[in-house]
Motif scaffolding. Sequence first.
Motif, PDB file in Angstrom:
ATOM      1  N   SER A  79       0.949  -1.241   0.021  1.00 20.94           N
ATOM      2  CA  SER A  79      -0.032  -0.034  -0.129  1.00 20.94           C
ATOM      3  C   SER A  79       0.821   1.235   0.092  1.00 20.94           C
ATOM      4  O   SER A  79       0.489   2.209  -0.788  1.00 20.94           O
ATOM      5  CB  SER A  79      -0.978  -0.168   1.242  1.00 20.94           C
ATOM      6  OG  SER A  79      -1.714  -1.125   1.281  1.00 20.94           O
ATOM      7  N   VAL A  80       1.943   1.227   0.725  1.00 19.10           N
ATOM      8  CA  VAL A  80       2.805   2.431   0.884  1.00 19.10           C
ATOM      9  C   VAL A  80       3.420   2.606  -0.373  1.00 19.10           C
ATOM     10  O   VAL A  80       3.556   3.657  -0.957  1.00 19.10           O
ATOM     11  CB  VAL A  80       3.656   2.257   2.219  1.00 19.10           C
ATOM     12  CG1 VAL A  80       4.713   3.423   2.200  1.00 19.10           C
ATOM     13  CG2 VAL A  80       2.951   2.308   3.564  1.00 19.10           C
ATOM     14  N   THR A 152      -1.206  11.900   0.541  1.00 12.03           N
ATOM     15  CA  THR A 152       0.093  11.798  -0.203  1.00 12.03           C
ATOM     16  C   THR A 152       0.298  12.838  -1.246  1.00 12.03           C
ATOM     17  O   THR A 152       1.279  13.592  -1.346  1.00 12.03           O
ATOM     18  CB  THR A 152       0.051  10.360  -0.702  1.00 12.03           C
ATOM     19  OG1 THR A 152       0.303   9.526   0.464  1.00 12.03           O
ATOM     20  CG2 THR A 152       1.858  10.143  -1.079  1.00 12.03           C
ATOM     21  N   VAL A 153      -0.558  12.877  -2.047  1.00  9.83           N
ATOM     22  CA  VAL A 153      -0.872  13.998  -3.331  1.00  9.83           C
ATOM     23  C   VAL A 153      -0.584  15.316  -2.966  1.00  9.83           C
ATOM     24  O   VAL A 153       0.478  16.081  -3.225  1.00  9.83           O
ATOM     25  CB  VAL A 153      -1.902  13.908  -4.257  1.00  9.83           C
ATOM     26  CG1 VAL A 153      -1.959  14.765  -5.313  1.00  9.83           C
ATOM     27  CG2 VAL A 153      -1.878  12.619  -4.786  1.00  9.83           C
ATOM     28  N   LEU A 194       9.600  12.004   0.161  1.00  7.22           N
ATOM     29  CA  LEU A 194       9.105  10.517  -0.032  1.00  7.22           C
ATOM     30  C   LEU A 194       9.348   9.684   1.253  1.00  7.22           C
ATOM     31  O   LEU A 194       8.520   9.138   1.766  1.00  7.22           O
ATOM     32  CB  LEU A 194       9.954   9.928  -1.072  1.00  7.22           C
ATOM     33  CG  LEU A 194       9.362  10.241  -2.560  1.00  7.22           C
ATOM     34  CD1 LEU A 194      10.379   9.856  -3.345  1.00  7.22           C
ATOM     35  CD2 LEU A 194       8.172  10.006  -2.757  1.00  7.22           C
ATOM     36  N   LEU A 195      10.432   9.831   1.915  1.00  7.65           N
ATOM     37  CA  LEU A 195      10.683   9.283   3.323  1.00  7.65           C
ATOM     38  C   LEU A 195       9.886   9.714   4.429  1.00  7.65           C
ATOM     39  O   LEU A 195       9.238   8.871   5.179  1.00  7.65           O
ATOM     40  CB  LEU A 195      12.031   9.664   3.547  1.00  7.65           C
ATOM     41  CG  LEU A 195      12.752   8.744   4.944  1.00  7.65           C
ATOM     42  CD1 LEU A 195      12.483   7.376   5.037  1.00  7.65           C
ATOM     43  CD2 LEU A 195      14.125   9.238   5.316  1.00  7.65           C
ATOM     44  N   SER A 196       9.576  11.006   4.321  1.00  9.41           N
ATOM     45  CA  SER A 196       8.718  11.432   5.510  1.00  9.41           C
ATOM     46  C   SER A 196       7.409  10.954   5.342  1.00  9.41           C
ATOM     47  O   SER A 196       6.607  10.648   6.108  1.00  9.41           O
ATOM     48  CB  SER A 196       8.672  13.022   5.429  1.00  9.41           C
ATOM     49  OG  SER A 196       9.991  13.366   5.604  1.00  9.41           O
ATOM     50  N   VAL A 197       6.709  11.099   4.040  1.00 13.42           N
ATOM     51  CA  VAL A 197       5.322  10.768   3.571  1.00 13.42           C
ATOM     52  C   VAL A 197       5.071   9.243   3.812  1.00 13.42           C
ATOM     53  O   VAL A 197       4.205   8.653   4.129  1.00 13.42           O
ATOM     54  CB  VAL A 197       4.923  11.154   2.178  1.00 13.42           C
ATOM     55  CG1 VAL A 197       3.547  11.003   1.814  1.00 13.42           C
ATOM     56  CG2 VAL A 197       5.243  12.898   2.062  1.00 13.42           C
ATOM     57  N   ASP A 201       2.559   7.450   5.918  1.00 14.64           N
ATOM     58  CA  ASP A 201       1.733   6.481   5.579  1.00 14.64           C
ATOM     59  C   ASP A 201       1.529   5.135   6.079  1.00 14.64           C
ATOM     60  O   ASP A 201       0.614   4.551   6.301  1.00 14.64           O
ATOM     61  CB  ASP A 201       1.798   6.446   3.716  1.00 14.64           C
ATOM     62  CG  ASP A 201       1.185   7.448   2.966  1.00 14.64           C
ATOM     63  OD1 ASP A 201       0.493   8.414   3.709  1.00 14.64           O
ATOM     64  OD2 ASP A 201       1.816   7.905   1.848  1.00 14.64           O
ATOM     65  N   THR A 202       3.223   4.510   6.315  1.00 14.99           N
ATOM     66  CA  THR A 202       3.078   3.201   7.171  1.00 14.99           C
ATOM     67  C   THR A 202       2.423   3.307   8.515  1.00 14.99           C
ATOM     68  O   THR A 202       1.674   2.453   8.654  1.00 14.99           O
ATOM     69  CB  THR A 202       4.568   3.378   7.371  1.00 14.99           C
ATOM     70  OG1 THR A 202       5.197   3.229   6.085  1.00 14.99           O
ATOM     71  CG2 THR A 202       4.616   1.812   8.041  1.00 14.99           C
TER      72      THR A 202
END
Length: 275
Positions: A79-80, A152-153, A194-197, A201-202
């Motif tokens: 999913s992530v 995320t977007v 990307l790492l932060s989001v 999300d995780t």
Amino acid sequence: MRGPRASRWLLAAPMALLALATVYPLVFTANVAMKTRNDYILDRFSPARPPHGDNLVTAWTSADMGRYFVNSLVVVPVSVALLLLIGSMAGFALSHLRFRGSRMLFLGCLAALFVPFQVIMVPLARMMAESGLMDTYPGLILAYVAQFLPFTVFLMTSYYTGVPGEIVDAARIDGSTLYGVYRRVMLPMGRPALLSVGILDTLFCWNDVLIALLMMPSPEHRTLMTGVTSLRGQYTDNIPAFAAGVLIAALPVLLIYLFFQRQIAAGITAGSTKG
């Protein structure tokens, strides 16, 4: 000197109380998980003497927490990964590509953040059932992507807006296609976001109960958090075993937070720039 010290204490005291209120439930849960049922009944607040790890074994084996843990490990990474792939592509397109309706599309993603899942859960379940995706891993993965993709977007678009457009123009002049610009320029530059989001999300997917409970009615397909909720009824008279299940579910999230707390804070503030 007294003025600055007093102001520091006025700030530190509430923060210390907030930290204590946050840490104490975890410490209490870990202490209860290390007690026998008789010890808990006699005194629930005293330290476990000696600590017992039998409840962790019971929760992992008898309560099938191991199966639930594997289910979460199957669903959450996929999913992530999809969220980051689609979110980064959409963020690049909405921030640097001008096309008809791009502004309205971004506003639509922003508006979707304010729609509670309870509003769409009935039509979502009906659509998944008609598509044959109910009680399947792909169905739950798609539900997670649909629910958390606007967030995320939004963050990726806000981050990529800060990337100068001249960099994209220079890459296009050098002969790169749009996909080449995305892969060779935007992905490396967007790695911090990307790492932060991805971490956020995780945490969202791992801690979710409602979506997983709706999409995975079969006991063998439950995720870890839904498995923990089922322990409450299964071990009503054995609170230490229930606390052990809660501790097992909380440990991965706690480790992620301890190792990536700076990235989590950066992810929370990533969307604060003007998009």
